[in-house]
Design a protein around this motif. Structure first.
Motif, PDB file in Angstrom:
ATOM      1  N   GLN A 210       0.854  -1.193   0.000  1.00 58.57           N
ATOM      2  CA  GLN A 210       0.000   0.000   0.000  1.00 58.57           C
ATOM      3  C   GLN A 210       0.885   1.237   0.000  1.00 58.57           C
ATOM      4  O   GLN A 210       1.840   1.328   0.775  1.00 58.57           O
ATOM      5  CB  GLN A 210      -0.912   0.001   1.226  1.00 58.57           C
ATOM      6  CG  GLN A 210      -1.825   1.223   1.323  1.00 58.57           C
ATOM      7  CD  GLN A 210      -2.880   1.064   2.399  1.00 58.57           C
ATOM      8  OE1 GLN A 210      -3.166  -0.040   2.844  1.00 58.57           O
ATOM      9  NE2 GLN A 210      -3.476   2.158   2.821  1.00 58.57           N
ATOM     10  N   TRP A 211       0.570   2.167  -0.883  1.00 58.51           N
ATOM     11  CA  TRP A 211       1.316   3.415  -0.963  1.00 58.51           C
ATOM     12  C   TRP A 211       0.452   4.584  -0.500  1.00 58.51           C
ATOM     13  O   TRP A 211      -0.738   4.665  -0.842  1.00 58.51           O
ATOM     14  CB  TRP A 211       1.758   3.693  -2.399  1.00 58.51           C
ATOM     15  CG  TRP A 211       2.885   2.844  -2.875  1.00 58.51           C
ATOM     16  CD1 TRP A 211       4.219   3.113  -2.793  1.00 58.51           C
ATOM     17  CD2 TRP A 211       2.782   1.576  -3.532  1.00 58.51           C
ATOM     18  NE1 TRP A 211       4.954   2.088  -3.344  1.00 58.51           N
ATOM     19  CE2 TRP A 211       4.101   1.136  -3.800  1.00 58.51           C
ATOM     20  CE3 TRP A 211       1.710   0.766  -3.903  1.00 58.51           C
ATOM     21  CZ2 TRP A 211       4.365  -0.074  -4.436  1.00 58.51           C
ATOM     22  CZ3 TRP A 211       1.976  -0.441  -4.535  1.00 58.51           C
ATOM     23  CH2 TRP A 211       3.281  -0.851  -4.795  1.00 58.51           C
ATOM     24  N   PHE A 212       1.065   5.479   0.259  1.00 57.62           N
ATOM     25  CA  PHE A 212       0.464   6.765   0.602  1.00 57.62           C
ATOM     26  C   PHE A 212       1.195   7.809  -0.234  1.00 57.62           C
ATOM     27  O   PHE A 212       2.426   7.953  -0.134  1.00 57.62           O
ATOM     28  CB  PHE A 212       0.613   7.054   2.096  1.00 57.62           C
ATOM     29  CG  PHE A 212      -0.120   6.062   2.965  1.00 57.62           C
ATOM     30  CD1 PHE A 212      -1.434   6.308   3.355  1.00 57.62           C
ATOM     31  CD2 PHE A 212       0.486   4.881   3.355  1.00 57.62           C
ATOM     32  CE1 PHE A 212      -2.112   5.392   4.127  1.00 57.62           C
ATOM     33  CE2 PHE A 212      -0.189   3.957   4.138  1.00 57.62           C
ATOM     34  CZ  PHE A 212      -1.491   4.216   4.523  1.00 57.62           C
ATOM     35  N   ALA A 213       0.450   8.506  -1.070  1.00 55.58           N
ATOM     36  CA  ALA A 213       1.072   9.380  -2.054  1.00 55.58           C
ATOM     37  C   ALA A 213       0.399  10.746  -2.084  1.00 55.58           C
ATOM     38  O   ALA A 213      -0.706  10.936  -1.551  1.00 55.58           O
ATOM     39  CB  ALA A 213       0.986   8.742  -3.443  1.00 55.58           C
ATOM     40  N   ASN A 214       1.075  11.688  -2.731  1.00 51.83           N
ATOM     41  CA  ASN A 214       0.495  12.990  -3.027  1.00 51.83           C
ATOM     42  C   ASN A 214       0.430  13.166  -4.539  1.00 51.83           C
ATOM     43  O   ASN A 214       1.420  12.910  -5.246  1.00 51.83           O
ATOM     44  CB  ASN A 214       1.331  14.122  -2.410  1.00 51.83           C
ATOM     45  CG  ASN A 214       1.045  14.297  -0.928  1.00 51.83           C
ATOM     46  OD1 ASN A 214      -0.107  14.270  -0.508  1.00 51.83           O
ATOM     47  ND2 ASN A 214       2.093  14.471  -0.135  1.00 51.83           N
ATOM     48  N   VAL A 215      -0.752  13.546  -5.004  1.00 50.27           N
ATOM     49  CA  VAL A 215      -0.975  13.831  -6.418  1.00 50.27           C
ATOM     50  C   VAL A 215      -1.350  15.304  -6.527  1.00 50.27           C
ATOM     51  O   VAL A 215      -2.123  15.809  -5.709  1.00 50.27           O
ATOM     52  CB  VAL A 215      -2.109  12.941  -6.984  1.00 50.27           C
ATOM     53  CG1 VAL A 215      -2.496  13.376  -8.393  1.00 50.27           C
ATOM     54  CG2 VAL A 215      -1.665  11.478  -6.982  1.00 50.27           C
ATOM     55  N   PRO A 216      -0.806  16.029  -7.509  1.00 53.31           N
ATOM     56  CA  PRO A 216      -1.119  17.455  -7.634  1.00 53.31           C
ATOM     57  C   PRO A 216      -2.620  17.724  -7.688  1.00 53.31           C
ATOM     58  O   PRO A 216      -3.382  16.962  -8.286  1.00 53.31           O
ATOM     59  CB  PRO A 216      -0.438  17.855  -8.943  1.00 53.31           C
ATOM     60  CG  PRO A 216       0.685  16.868  -9.104  1.00 53.31           C
ATOM     61  CD  PRO A 216       0.154  15.579  -8.536  1.00 53.31           C
ATOM     62  N   ALA A 217      -3.043  18.792  -7.044  1.00 51.37           N
ATOM     63  CA  ALA A 217      -4.457  19.179  -7.033  1.00 51.37           C
ATOM     64  C   ALA A 217      -4.968  19.325  -8.466  1.00 51.37           C
ATOM     65  O   ALA A 217      -4.286  19.844  -9.342  1.00 51.37           O
ATOM     66  CB  ALA A 217      -4.634  20.493  -6.272  1.00 51.37           C
ATOM     67  N   GLY A 218      -6.183  18.822  -8.679  1.00 47.81           N
ATOM     68  CA  GLY A 218      -6.791  18.920  -9.997  1.00 47.81           C
ATOM     69  C   GLY A 218      -6.388  17.821 -10.952  1.00 47.81           C
ATOM     70  O   GLY A 218      -6.873  17.779 -12.095  1.00 47.81           O
ATOM     71  N   ARG A 219      -5.500  16.905 -10.514  1.00 48.52           N
ATOM     72  CA  ARG A 219      -5.041  15.843 -11.415  1.00 48.52           C
ATOM     73  C   ARG A 219      -5.401  14.453 -10.895  1.00 48.52           C
ATOM     74  O   ARG A 219      -4.874  13.450 -11.361  1.00 48.52           O
ATOM     75  CB  ARG A 219      -3.531  15.958 -11.622  1.00 48.52           C
ATOM     76  CG  ARG A 219      -3.103  17.269 -12.282  1.00 48.52           C
ATOM     77  CD  ARG A 219      -1.648  17.285 -12.642  1.00 48.52           C
ATOM     78  NE  ARG A 219      -1.313  16.230 -13.609  1.00 48.52           N
ATOM     79  CZ  ARG A 219      -0.071  16.025 -14.051  1.00 48.52           C
ATOM     80  NH1 ARG A 219       0.918  16.799 -13.632  1.00 48.52           N
ATOM     81  NH2 ARG A 219       0.163  15.060 -14.922  1.00 48.52           N
ATOM     82  N   HIS A 220      -6.308  14.390  -9.920  1.00 43.17           N
ATOM     83  CA  HIS A 220      -6.659  13.098  -9.332  1.00 43.17           C
ATOM     84  C   HIS A 220      -7.375  12.186 -10.323  1.00 43.17           C
ATOM     85  O   HIS A 220      -7.085  10.984 -10.379  1.00 43.17           O
ATOM     86  CB  HIS A 220      -7.512  13.312  -8.079  1.00 43.17           C
ATOM     87  CG  HIS A 220      -6.710  13.727  -6.891  1.00 43.17           C
ATOM     88  ND1 HIS A 220      -6.839  13.149  -5.647  1.00 43.17           N
ATOM     89  CD2 HIS A 220      -5.730  14.658  -6.753  1.00 43.17           C
ATOM     90  CE1 HIS A 220      -6.003  13.713  -4.804  1.00 43.17           C
ATOM     91  NE2 HIS A 220      -5.327  14.642  -5.454  1.00 43.17           N
ATOM     92  N   GLU A 221      -8.314  12.723 -11.088  1.00 40.99           N
ATOM     93  CA  GLU A 221      -9.040  11.886 -12.046  1.00 40.99           C
ATOM     94  C   GLU A 221      -8.105  11.384 -13.142  1.00 40.99           C
ATOM     95  O   GLU A 221      -8.188  10.220 -13.561  1.00 40.99           O
ATOM     96  CB  GLU A 221     -10.206  12.668 -12.652  1.00 40.99           C
ATOM     97  CG  GLU A 221     -11.298  13.047 -11.665  1.00 40.99           C
ATOM     98  CD  GLU A 221     -12.000  11.835 -11.073  1.00 40.99           C
ATOM     99  OE1 GLU A 221     -11.942  10.751 -11.689  1.00 40.99           O
ATOM    100  OE2 GLU A 221     -12.596  11.971  -9.991  1.00 40.99           O
TER     101      GLU A 221
END
Length: 340
Positions: free
Chosen positions: A240-251
């Motif tokens: 399992q990874w806990f990550a950060n994805v740039p705002a507005g790019r989740h989809e």
């Protein structure tokens, strides 16, 4: 126990359509319906595979949370046993990280989460700390994971077997009456349970239960899935990874991650990180390969932490044996009982 190619093919058919009739399954696999029914019974009774239903966890309808738990190592077994017994905690995993246990929780809302889960966490002797990440968007979950053993012709045939909306299903997302919710424990124990079987258990008329079942099936409240003992597959490692994805790019990130066949879950969350990814892998060495794939497919992703699971003791309500087979014990709102 080992799973044959025929077993794996049958499991993948039921992964796609968990309630598919044996006559339709025989068209896909070219095996007589009675043979498939007998093969499935052997898989189910051995705990190698099972069909279950559980609350969908869609944040538009309910609350899905990922909870990391720390505990006194001398009381870890006792803490784990108490967590398993809480119906709202659908999955319990022991982690090889700074987090002792990883929990997946589904409740109706934040109030239920506080009253039915958090209050019990605080009361468990030996549980020293917990940290919660709330799901804000569920992009993919275990019901979409496949073994990938069927050939192209079988997959093409399987795509034609789609289950139409049952008669009287009602609008998706509609709140189910209490009488309909009574069916949920039966479907948790056996996701292929028929209206007649449920009616016998509830002491109701089969026609009444059939109408109620149709509405439950069409509500979208439940996810049906065919589970398989992880240790009997080619993918014995969970990461399992806990990550950060740039705002507005989740989809955009979610769409890219869905193309990775190993993915069991991806979700946007609250907390120190904003994205969770779970994969089943063949070896520990594949953790690094998976991370490279994630970075290639999702530019800008920051993989903050990876957690390898030592063992899964409960998965979507089912208590598992040490070898990952189903023990037959299912925890639901009515308590813990053996599946029929």
């Amino acid at each position: 126990m080992e799973l044959s190619e025929e077993d794996l093919a049958l499991i993948q058919v039921l992964q796609t359509w968990p309630r598919l009739g044996w006559a339709d399954a025989s068209k896909v696999l070219g095996v007589h319906a009675t043979t498939l029914a007998a093969r499935w019974e052997k898989l189910r009774s051995s705990g190698a595979a099972w069909v279950t239903a559980h609350l969908a966890g869609d944040p538009h309808q309910m609350l899905l949370a990922f909870v990391a738990v720390d505990c006194d190592m001398n009381q870890r077994d006792a803490v784990t046993a108490q967590l398993i017994a809480i119906p709202e905690i659908v999955t319990v995993e022991e982690a090889a990280s700074t987090r002792d246990l990883m929990l997946t929780v589904i409740t109706r809302n934040l109030e239920d989460f506080s009253e039915k889960v958090v209050s019990q966490l605080k009361a468990i002797d030996g549980l020293t700390k917990y940290q919660t990440a709330l799901c804000t968007r569920l992009h993919s979950s275990g019901d979409a994971w496949r073994l990938n053993v069927l050939d192209k012709a079988q997959l093409a045939m399987l795509r034609t077997m789609g289950n139409p909306a049952p008669a009287g299903a009602g609008p998706a997302g509609a709140q189910l009456p209490a009488s309909h919710q009574d069916l949920l424990p039966y479907l948790a124990r056996d996701g292929r349970a028929t209206a007649a079987e449920i009616a016998r258990g509830l002491g109701r008329q089969p026609a009444t239960v059939q109408r109620q079942l149709n509405r439950v099936l069409g509500s979208g409240t439940l996810l049906f899935r065919c589970e398989v003992a992880q240790g009997l597959t080619s993918y014995p490692v969970t990461c399992q990874w806990f990550a950060n994805v740039p705002a507005g790019r989740h989809e955009e990130a979610a769409a890219a991650i869905r193309t990775i066949s190993n993915v069991r879950l991806s979700a946007s969350t609250t907390g120190p990180t904003n994205f969770v990814i779970i994969m089943w892998l063949q070896t520990l060495a594949d953790v690094m390969t998976a991370e490279l794939t994630l970075q290639q497919k999702v530019p800008g992703i920051d993989l903050v932490e990876s957690v390898v699971m030592l063992t899964t003791v409960k998965r979507v309500g089912w208590v598992l044996n040490p070898d990952t087979t189903a023990s037959g014990a299912v925890v639901h709102a009515g308590g813990l009982e053996l599946a029929g």
